[in-house]
Design a protein around this motif. Structure first.
Motif, PDB file in Angstrom:
ATOM      1  N   ILE A 112      31.447  11.587   9.538  1.00  0.00           N
ATOM      2  CA  ILE A 112      32.826  11.409   9.065  1.00  0.00           C
ATOM      3  C   ILE A 112      32.897  11.657   7.556  1.00  0.00           C
ATOM      4  CG2 ILE A 112      34.647   9.679   8.723  1.00  0.00           C
ATOM      5  CD1 ILE A 112      33.497   8.372  11.401  1.00  0.00           C
ATOM      6  N   TYR A 113      31.980  11.028   6.827  1.00  0.00           N
ATOM      7  CA  TYR A 113      32.054  11.108   5.366  1.00  0.00           C
ATOM      8  C   TYR A 113      31.771  12.527   4.866  1.00  0.00           C
ATOM      9  CZ  TYR A 113      31.423   9.755   0.497  1.00  0.00           C
ATOM     10  OH  TYR A 113      31.549   9.650  -0.860  1.00  0.00           O
ATOM     11  N   SER A 114      30.723  13.143   5.389  1.00  0.00           N
ATOM     12  CA  SER A 114      30.363  14.478   4.875  1.00  0.00           C
ATOM     13  C   SER A 114      31.478  15.484   5.134  1.00  0.00           C
ATOM     14  CB  SER A 114      29.073  14.972   5.531  1.00  0.00           C
ATOM     15  OG  SER A 114      29.318  15.241   6.889  1.00  0.00           O
ATOM     16  N   SER A 115      32.142  15.369   6.278  1.00  0.00           N
ATOM     17  CA  SER A 115      33.177  16.360   6.567  1.00  0.00           C
ATOM     18  C   SER A 115      34.404  16.130   5.701  1.00  0.00           C
ATOM     19  CB  SER A 115      33.526  16.358   8.063  1.00  0.00           C
ATOM     20  OG  SER A 115      33.851  15.064   8.504  1.00  0.00           O
ATOM     21  N   ASP A 116      34.757  14.870   5.467  1.00  0.00           N
ATOM     22  CA  ASP A 116      35.876  14.602   4.545  1.00  0.00           C
ATOM     23  C   ASP A 116      35.518  15.036   3.122  1.00  0.00           C
ATOM     24  OD1 ASP A 116      37.564  13.641   6.486  1.00  0.00           O
ATOM     25  OD2 ASP A 116      37.122  11.527   6.115  1.00  0.00           O
ATOM     26  N   VAL A 117      34.282  14.754   2.722  1.00  0.00           N
ATOM     27  CA  VAL A 117      33.828  15.147   1.376  1.00  0.00           C
ATOM     28  C   VAL A 117      33.894  16.668   1.216  1.00  0.00           C
ATOM     29  CG1 VAL A 117      31.707  15.410  -0.003  1.00  0.00           C
ATOM     30  CG2 VAL A 117      32.428  13.151   0.776  1.00  0.00           C
ATOM     31  N   ALA A 118      33.468  17.392   2.240  1.00  0.00           N
ATOM     32  CA  ALA A 118      33.448  18.857   2.119  1.00  0.00           C
ATOM     33  C   ALA A 118      34.865  19.412   1.952  1.00  0.00           C
ATOM     34  CB  ALA A 118      32.759  19.484   3.332  1.00  0.00           C
ATOM     35  N   VAL A 119      35.825  18.847   2.687  1.00  0.00           N
ATOM     36  CA  VAL A 119      37.216  19.311   2.535  1.00  0.00           C
ATOM     37  C   VAL A 119      37.702  19.006   1.118  1.00  0.00           C
ATOM     38  CG1 VAL A 119      39.598  19.003   3.331  1.00  0.00           C
ATOM     39  CG2 VAL A 119      37.733  19.111   5.002  1.00  0.00           C
ATOM     40  N   ASP A 120      37.423  17.810   0.657  1.00  0.00           N
ATOM     41  CA  ASP A 120      37.876  17.393  -0.677  1.00  0.00           C
ATOM     42  C   ASP A 120      37.196  18.214  -1.780  1.00  0.00           C
ATOM     43  OD1 ASP A 120      39.174  15.771  -2.538  1.00  0.00           O
ATOM     44  OD2 ASP A 120      37.446  14.421  -2.688  1.00  0.00           O
ATOM     45  N   VAL A 121      35.892  18.362  -1.669  1.00  0.00           N
ATOM     46  CA  VAL A 121      35.133  19.054  -2.724  1.00  0.00           C
ATOM     47  C   VAL A 121      35.493  20.545  -2.763  1.00  0.00           C
ATOM     48  CG1 VAL A 121      32.803  19.816  -3.381  1.00  0.00           C
ATOM     49  CG2 VAL A 121      33.235  17.415  -2.865  1.00  0.00           C
ATOM     50  N   THR A 122      35.630  21.174  -1.607  1.00  0.00           N
ATOM     51  CA  THR A 122      35.984  22.607  -1.637  1.00  0.00           C
ATOM     52  C   THR A 122      37.399  22.794  -2.178  1.00  0.00           C
ATOM     53  OG1 THR A 122      36.601  22.505   0.711  1.00  0.00           O
ATOM     54  CG2 THR A 122      34.420  23.386   0.213  1.00  0.00           C
ATOM     55  N   SER A 123      38.279  21.836  -1.900  1.00  0.00           N
ATOM     56  CA  SER A 123      39.645  21.927  -2.434  1.00  0.00           C
ATOM     57  C   SER A 123      39.625  21.771  -3.962  1.00  0.00           C
ATOM     58  CB  SER A 123      40.506  20.841  -1.780  1.00  0.00           C
ATOM     59  OG  SER A 123      41.775  20.826  -2.357  1.00  0.00           O
ATOM     60  N   LYS A 124      38.875  20.804  -4.443  1.00  0.00           N
ATOM     61  CA  LYS A 124      38.788  20.602  -5.900  1.00  0.00           C
ATOM     62  C   LYS A 124      38.123  21.808  -6.564  1.00  0.00           C
ATOM     63  CE  LYS A 124      39.071  15.678  -6.660  1.00  0.00           C
ATOM     64  NZ  LYS A 124      39.043  14.976  -5.371  1.00  0.00           N
ATOM     65  N   ALA A 125      37.100  22.327  -5.918  1.00  0.00           N
ATOM     66  CA  ALA A 125      36.393  23.483  -6.482  1.00  0.00           C
ATOM     67  C   ALA A 125      37.331  24.683  -6.560  1.00  0.00           C
ATOM     68  CB  ALA A 125      35.163  23.805  -5.638  1.00  0.00           C
ATOM     69  N   MET A 126      38.174  24.825  -5.554  1.00  0.00           N
ATOM     70  CA  MET A 126      39.162  25.907  -5.570  1.00  0.00           C
ATOM     71  C   MET A 126      40.096  25.750  -6.775  1.00  0.00           C
ATOM     72  SD  MET A 126      41.834  26.847  -2.545  1.00  0.00           S
ATOM     73  CE  MET A 126      40.734  27.662  -1.418  1.00  0.00           C
ATOM     74  N   GLN A 127      40.468  24.521  -7.063  1.00  0.00           N
ATOM     75  CA  GLN A 127      41.350  24.230  -8.208  1.00  0.00           C
ATOM     76  C   GLN A 127      40.670  24.628  -9.523  1.00  0.00           C
ATOM     77  OE1 GLN A 127      44.170  23.173  -7.109  1.00  0.00           O
ATOM     78  NE2 GLN A 127      45.268  22.840  -9.015  1.00  0.00           N
ATOM     79  N   VAL A 128      39.383  24.392  -9.626  1.00  0.00           N
ATOM     80  CA  VAL A 128      38.642  24.759 -10.839  1.00  0.00           C
ATOM     81  C   VAL A 128      38.717  26.271 -11.062  1.00  0.00           C
ATOM     82  CG1 VAL A 128      36.319  24.872 -11.867  1.00  0.00           C
ATOM     83  CG2 VAL A 128      37.093  22.759 -10.762  1.00  0.00           C
ATOM     84  N   PHE A 129      38.744  27.023  -9.994  1.00  0.00           N
ATOM     85  CA  PHE A 129      38.820  28.482 -10.100  1.00  0.00           C
ATOM     86  C   PHE A 129      40.231  28.972 -10.411  1.00  0.00           C
ATOM     87  CE2 PHE A 129      34.964  30.869  -8.778  1.00  0.00           C
ATOM     88  CZ  PHE A 129      34.108  29.806  -8.548  1.00  0.00           C
ATOM     89  N   GLY A 130      41.218  28.066 -10.422  1.00  0.00           N
ATOM     90  CA  GLY A 130      42.594  28.504 -10.660  1.00  0.00           C
ATOM     91  C   GLY A 130      43.013  29.550  -9.641  1.00  0.00           C
ATOM     92  N   GLY A 131      43.750  30.576 -10.085  1.00  0.00           N
ATOM     93  CA  GLY A 131      44.254  31.614  -9.187  1.00  0.00           C
ATOM     94  C   GLY A 131      43.142  32.341  -8.451  1.00  0.00           C
ATOM     95  N   TYR A 132      41.998  32.471  -9.110  1.00  0.00           N
ATOM     96  CA  TYR A 132      40.887  33.183  -8.456  1.00  0.00           C
ATOM     97  C   TYR A 132      40.322  32.406  -7.268  1.00  0.00           C
ATOM     98  CZ  TYR A 132      41.219  36.255 -12.432  1.00  0.00           C
ATOM     99  OH  TYR A 132      41.694  37.137 -13.354  1.00  0.00           O
ATOM    100  N   GLY A 133      40.547  31.103  -7.272  1.00  0.00           N
ATOM    101  CA  GLY A 133      40.098  30.296  -6.139  1.00  0.00           C
ATOM    102  C   GLY A 133      40.777  30.696  -4.843  1.00  0.00           C
ATOM    103  N   TYR A 134      41.968  31.296  -4.984  1.00  0.00           N
ATOM    104  CA  TYR A 134      42.779  31.654  -3.813  1.00  0.00           C
ATOM    105  C   TYR A 134      42.523  33.080  -3.356  1.00  0.00           C
ATOM    106  CZ  TYR A 134      46.952  30.730  -0.965  1.00  0.00           C
ATOM    107  OH  TYR A 134      47.808  30.496   0.078  1.00  0.00           O
ATOM    108  N   MET A 135      41.716  33.791  -4.108  1.00  0.00           N
ATOM    109  CA  MET A 135      41.507  35.219  -3.825  1.00  0.00           C
ATOM    110  C   MET A 135      40.288  35.408  -2.924  1.00  0.00           C
ATOM    111  SD  MET A 135      44.018  36.422  -5.233  1.00  0.00           S
ATOM    112  CE  MET A 135      45.251  35.568  -6.205  1.00  0.00           C
ATOM    113  N   ARG A 136      40.409  36.398  -2.040  1.00  0.00           N
ATOM    114  CA  ARG A 136      39.365  36.551  -1.033  1.00  0.00           C
ATOM    115  C   ARG A 136      38.099  37.180  -1.580  1.00  0.00           C
ATOM    116  NH1 ARG A 136      41.082  38.064   4.841  1.00  0.00           N
ATOM    117  NH2 ARG A 136      39.162  36.899   5.143  1.00  0.00           N
ATOM    118  N   ASP A 137      38.158  37.797  -2.771  1.00  0.00           N
ATOM    119  CA  ASP A 137      36.914  38.334  -3.319  1.00  0.00           C
ATOM    120  C   ASP A 137      36.180  37.285  -4.159  1.00  0.00           C
ATOM    121  OD1 ASP A 137      39.019  38.535  -5.106  1.00  0.00           O
ATOM    122  OD2 ASP A 137      38.223  40.304  -6.127  1.00  0.00           O
TER     123      ASP A 137
END
Ligand SMILES: Cc1cc2nc3c(=O)[nH]c(=O)nc-3n(C[C@H](O)[C@H](O)[C@H](O)COP(=O)(O)OP(=O)(O)OC[C@H]3O[C@@H](n4cnc5c(N)ncnc54)[C@H](O)[C@@H]3O)c2cc1C
Length: 420
Positions: free
Chosen positions: A356-381
Motif C-alpha cells: 500500500i505504502y510503496s504504491s502511494d509513494v510512487a504516485v506521489d513521488v512521480t507527480s512531485k518529480a514531474m513538477q520539478v521538471f516544469g513543462g518538460y515533465g509533461y513532455m513525452r521526450d
C-alpha cells in the motif's frame, strides 16, 4: 549488536548485477518500446531471455531444483532494480515471483519437482508464470466493458433508494464465474479471466476457479496448475494499457479445460503462510519512485530559473526532501517485510503495508518529480510522464489499496493493541 541494516556481499552482488542489466539492457530501450501502439507487439522477449539467463526468474527456486535458492530480500532487490529501468518489466518478474512463492508453499513435492525444474531448466529461458484470478464478475446488469461501450443507463440512485439498499446475500454472490466441475479423476474448468499478467507469454497458469457451480464467493475456490498451452486454454483481448506497457495483460479463456486432480493445490489457503507477493510488488514501486527522485534531483541541478539553478529554490528543496524521505522509508518497509518473510516468522502486516505504502509513494513521488521538471515533465521526450503512468498502476492492481486495507490489513491491526 542485533540490528544490522546493511546488505550482505551476496545481496549487494545480485543487486548490482540487476542494476547493471537494467541500466545497459532495459533503460536505453524502455521509452521506445513503451511508444509501440499495438500492445501485442511490445513484449521484449530478448530482454526477458537475457534476464532469465542471469537467473532473475529463478531467485526463489530452491537449489535442489536448479534455482538460485535465494529469498524474498534478494528477489525484491532484483525487482526493484529492473523496475528502476522499467516498471512493466519489473511487474512481469513480480507476478512470476508471486507464483513461485505460492508453488513453494502450497505445492506437493511432485508439483514442485515438476514445475520448479521446468522453470529452472527451460532451454528457451522463457519460463514465466501467470495468476489468472480476476474476472469482471456478474453482479449488476452492466459489465465494465458495457460501460466503456457507452451503455450506462442505470440512472441515478435517488435519496429514498439509499434506505432500501441491501447488499447481495452471500449465497447469491458470484464474482467469480469460472467454474471447475468434477469429472472422475479430473476437473473440467470453464470461464474467462481478465487483465492477466503475462497471459499469452507465460508457460504455466495458477488458475482459480469455483469448485462446483453452486459454491459461493469466498468459499469453495480451488487453485489449479494448468500448462499455458493445454487443450481448452486460449487467449483473448490484449489490454492496451496507460503504463507498464512492457508487460502483457490479456484475457485467458478456459473452455472445458481438463485438469487432473493431482494438479490442484489441495492445501491452498490452509498452507501455513501465503505470502502473496506483496513485497515483490512493493519493489516495483520503490524502483519507479527512486528513479523519479534521481531524475528530478539531476534536473534540478542543471535547470536555471529565477537567477539560480532550481535546486537552490526553497520550494524545490522541500519537494526533493519529501521525495527522498518517502523513497527511503518505503524501501525500508519493503526490506523489513521481506526479511520477516525470509525468517519464516509467519504472515505479517508488513507485507500489506509495504504494498500500500510503496504504491502511494510512487504516485506521489512521480507527480512531485514531474513538477520539478516544469513543462518538460509533461513532455513525452522527457522521462517523467512514463514514470508517472507506470507508477499509477500501483494502487490499482494486485488488489486495490482500498481492498487490501479493508480486507487484509485491518484484521491484522485490530488483533493488536499497538503497532509493534
Ligand atoms: C495492469 C494490471 C495487471 C493485472 N494483473 C492481474 C493478474 O496477473 N492476475 C489477476 O488475477 N488479476 C490481475 N489484475 C487485476 C487486478 O488485481 C484488479 O484490477 C484489481 O484487483 C481491482 O479489481 P477490479 O478491476 O475488478 O476493480 P473493482 O473491484 O471493480 O473496484 C472498483 C473500485 O471499487 C473499490 N472497491 C471494490 N471493492 C471494495 C470494497 N469491498 N470496499 C471498498 N472499496 C471497494 C476498489 O478499491 C476500486 O476503487 C491486473 C490488473 C491490472 C490493471
Amino acid at each position: 549488536m542485533t540490528i544490522d541494516f546493511s546488505l550482505s556481499p551476496e545481496q549487494e552482488a545480485i543487486r548490482s548485477l540487476a542494476h547493471e542489466f537494467a541500466d545497459k539492457e532495459i533503460k536505453p530501450r524502455a521509452a521506445e518500446l513503451d511508444r509501440i501502439s499495438d500492445p501485442a507487439a511490445i513484449f521484449p522477449w530478448d530482454i526477458y531471455e537475457k534476464g532469465n539467463r542471469l537467473g532473475f526468474n529463478k531467485t526463489l527456486i530452491p537449489t535442489k531444483y536448479g534455482g538460485l535458492g535465494l529469498g524474498e530480500v534478494e528477489t525484491c532487490l532484483v525487482v526493484e532494480e529492473l523496475s528502476w529501468a522499467d516498471g512493466g518489466i519489473g511487474s512481469t518478474y513480480f507476478v512470476h515471483a508471486m507464483q513461485l512463492l505460492t508453488l513453494g508453499e502450497s505445492g506437493t513435492e511432485e508439483q514442485k519437482a515438476k514445475w520448479f525444474t521446468a522453470c529452472a531448466n527451460d532451454p528457451e529461458e522463457r519460463f514465466f508464470m501467470s495468476l489468472p484470478w480476476t474476472e469482471h464478475g456478474v453482479a449488476g446488469n452492466l459489465s465494465p466493458r458495457d460501460f466503456a461501450a457507452g451503455r450506462m443507463d442505470n440512472g441515478p440512485i435517488l435519496p429514498h433508494e439509499w434506505a432500501m439498499h441491501r447488499t447481495v446475500p452471500p449465497a447469491e454472490q458470484r464474482e467469480m464465474t469460472t467454474v471447475a466441475i468434477e469429472d472422475g479423476d479430473d476437473w473440467l474448468i470453464s470461464g474467462t479471466k481478465r487483465f492477466i499478467t503475462s497471459a499469452g507469454r507465460s508457460k504455466l497458469l495458477l488458475t482459480s476457479a469455483r469448485k462446483g457451480a453452486e459454491s459461493t464467493d469466498g468459499a469453495g475456490f480451488g487453485l489449479f496448475l494448468i500448462p499455458a498451452d493445454a487443450p481448452g486454454v486460449s487467449y483473448g483481448h490484449i489490454e492496451d494499457k496507460m503504463g507498464q506497457r512492457l508487460m502483457q495483460n490479456a484475457e485467458v479463456i478456459f473452455d472445458n479445460c481438463r485438469v487432473p486432480k493431482s494438479d490442484e493445490f489441495t492445501n491452498y489457503r490452509t498452507a501455513p503462510r501465503v505470502r502473496g507477493g506483496d513485497v515483490e510488488v512493493a519493489a516495483v514501486f520503490n524502483g519507479i519512485a527512486r528513479r523519479a527522485y534521481e531524475e528530478a534531483l539531476a534536473y534540478s541541478r542543471i535547470r536555471y530559473k529565477g537567477g539560480a539553478r532550481i535546486v537552490f529554490h526553497q520550494a524545490m528543496q522541500m519537494a526533493l526532501c519529501d521525495m527522498a524521505i518517502k523513497v527511503l522509508t518505503s524501501r525500508m518497509l519493503m526490506l523489513r517485510a521481506a526479511w520477516e518473510n525470509d525468517q519464516e516468522r509467519g504472515f505479517n502486516a508488513y507485507n500489506n503495508m509495504a504494498k500500500i505504502y510503496s504504491s502511494d509513494v510512487a504516485v506521489d513521488v512521480t507527480s512531485k518529480a514531474m513538477q520539478v521538471f516544469g513543462g518538460y515533465g509533461y513532455m513525452r521526450d522527457f522521462p517523467m510522464e512514463k514514470l508517472y503512468r507506470d507508477a499509477r498502476l500501483g494502487p490499482i492492481y494486485h488488489a486495490t489499496n482500498e481492498m487490501m486495507m479493508v480486507g487484509q490489513l485491518i484484521p491484522w491491526l485490530a488483533a493488536m493493541d499497538t503497532i509493534y
